[in-house]
Design an enzyme around this catalytic site. Structure first.
Site, short mmCIF file in Angstrom:
data_model
loop_
_atom_site.label_atom_id
_atom_site.label_comp_id
_atom_site.label_asym_id
_atom_site.label_seq_id
_atom_site.Cartn_x
_atom_site.Cartn_y
_atom_site.Cartn_z
CE LYS A 60 0.33 1.62 -9.09
NZ LYS A 60 0.03 2.63 -10.10
CB SER A 302 3.62 -1.52 -18.65
OG SER A 302 3.39 -2.43 -17.60
N1 PMP Z 1 2.57 -0.86 -15.59
C1 PMP Z 1 1.31 -1.11 -15.23
C2 PMP Z 1 0.54 -2.18 -15.95
C3 PMP Z 1 0.72 -0.35 -14.21
O1 PMP Z 1 -0.56 -0.60 -13.86
C4 PMP Z 1 1.47 0.67 -13.59
C5 PMP Z 1 0.86 1.51 -12.52
N2 PMP Z 1 -0.12 2.42 -13.02
C6 PMP Z 1 2.79 0.89 -14.01
C7 PMP Z 1 3.29 0.10 -15.00
C8 PMP Z 1 3.63 2.03 -13.46
O2 PMP Z 1 3.96 2.00 -12.11
P1 PMP Z 1 4.06 3.35 -11.27
O3 PMP Z 1 2.66 3.86 -11.05
O4 PMP Z 1 4.72 2.92 -10.00
O5 PMP Z 1 4.88 4.34 -12.02
#
Ligand code: PMP
Length: 364
Positions: A60, A302
């Site tokens: 991010k 994630s």
């Molecule tokens: N994993 C984590 C830990 C995140 O903070 C985010 C962003 N919210 C994402 C995945 C997903 O990325 P994106 O917002 O680009 O879809």
């Protein structure tokens, strides 16, 4: 012997980068693509793109610097104006870093359910963190940020709707993948979504540059908003009018808010992914632990969840197949969460046995 454990004949040296940086912000991006040496099925080339190498330790940072600099360029952000955003953490940490480096005040709204270390990191980076009730979920923090922005005339960062989101992933993340696999096989890229910025940016560029490349999108097994096929009701500005009916609280922080973001909608409407695969949070945590213990790569839930799907794809692939999994952040961001809960803070039996194997310096 595993590929990664071969003894090297020569001592390691480094050359330096041969430059200095004018700002921490210039160190964002160009994160490394790293081979998985122990966990990958035989014959399959598995790589991860480790976004924890960004200065704020997550993907991010890219979005944060893009939002601020696009708004500086088009004049919507005034010098010294306060910035506000609803964020589950990593965007807030990225924005706090950018705002500190550029001298803007930042206010973040965040549901109380997200990990405590995220709040503290934002505060450490000079931001104010306003907590919202867990029961109101993603909508609660979003509506609070909107209310504050309107009442005080603050600049709304708008990560879920802003064009600056997918744009930075098209301009940086996607270009880096193309460069790192230039002239080499790459069959599949796996990613999840929070705002959808990563998948939308990758889709825009990779669809055209490498039409044979498959993009696999993942979402939590118990919150399959995209998989449900139920469209999101939106306000005039593209924000969610109501929470999505397929949403349930899930353990994959940073993924799948309780609505389908406008930024993600581009990827859905544009057919930017070839497959949508659900993943259970427990599997994501298990793979995050294995990545740490068997590869030395610390990632969050994630990242573990993305890797779980990459392993699923890898196991069903022919030898020679090359797969890349996005790892959005570092495991260190989850110390107070279930990701670390099976680790004893005292000694395990095995550790006590090591301690007892020599006579001195024993615990009482
Ligand atoms: N994993 C984590 C830990 C995140 O903070 C985010 C962003 N919210 C994402 C995945 C997903 O990325 P994106 O917002 O680009 O879809």
């Amino acid at each position: 012997m595993d590929k990664g454990s071969e003894t090297s004949a020569q001592a390691r040296t480094t050359e330096g980068l041969g430059r200095t940086y004018d700002s921490v912000l210039d160190t964002i991006g160009n994160t490394p693509t790293i081979r998985i040496n122990h966990l990958a099925p035989d014959g399959v080339e598995l790589f991860v793109k480790a976004e924890a190498f960004n200065p704020g330790a997550s993907v991010k940072d890219r979005l944060a610097v893009s939002i601020i600099e696009e708004a500086e360029r088009d004049g919507t952000l005034k010098p010294g104006q306060t910035i506000i955003e609803a964020t589950s953490g990593n965007t807030g940490i990225g924005l706090a870093m950018v705002c500190a480096a550029k001298g803007y005040p930042l206010v973040v709204t965040m549901a109380e359910s997200f990990s405590v270390e995220r709040r503290q990191l934002m505060r450490m980076l000079g931001a104010k963190v306003v907590l919202t009730p867990k029961a109101l979920g993603g909508t609660g923090m979003y509506m609070k940020a909107l209310e504050l922005a309107e009442a005080h005339g603050w600049f709304w960062a708008g990560q879920f709707e802003t064009a600056a989101n997918a744009k930075i992933h098209a301009n940086t993340t996607a270009r880096e993948i193309l460069a790192d696999f230039d002239g080499r096989r790459l069959d599949t890229v796996v990613t999840g979504y929070g705002t959808g910025g990563t998948v939308a940016g990758l889709g825009r560029v990779l669809r055209e540059a490498r039409p044979d490349l498959k993009i696999v999108l993942s979402e939590p097994a118990n919150a399959q908003l995209v998989g449900s096929g139920i469209p999101q009701e939106r306000t005039a500005s593209g924000g969610p009018a109501v929470g999505h009916p397929a949403f349930e609280a899930h353990p994959i922080q940073g993924w799948t808010p309780n609505f389908i973001p406008l930024v993600l909608q581009e990827a859905i409407d544009g057919g930017y992914y070839d497959e949508l695969r659900p993943v259970a949070g427990a599997d994501g945590m298990d793979w995050a632990r294995q990545l740490a213990a068997k590869e030395g790569i610390l990632t969050g839930v994630s990242g573990g969840s993305t890797f779980a799907i990459a392993m699923e794809v890898a196991k069903a692939s022919d030898p020679g197949t090359t797969i890349l999994a996005m790892l959005p952040d570092t495991g260190e961001r989850y110390l107070s969460t279930p990701l670390f809960e099976n680790l004893p803070t005292g000694m395990s039996d095995a550790e006590a046995e090591i301690a007892a194997s020599t006579p001195g310096y024993q615990m009482e």
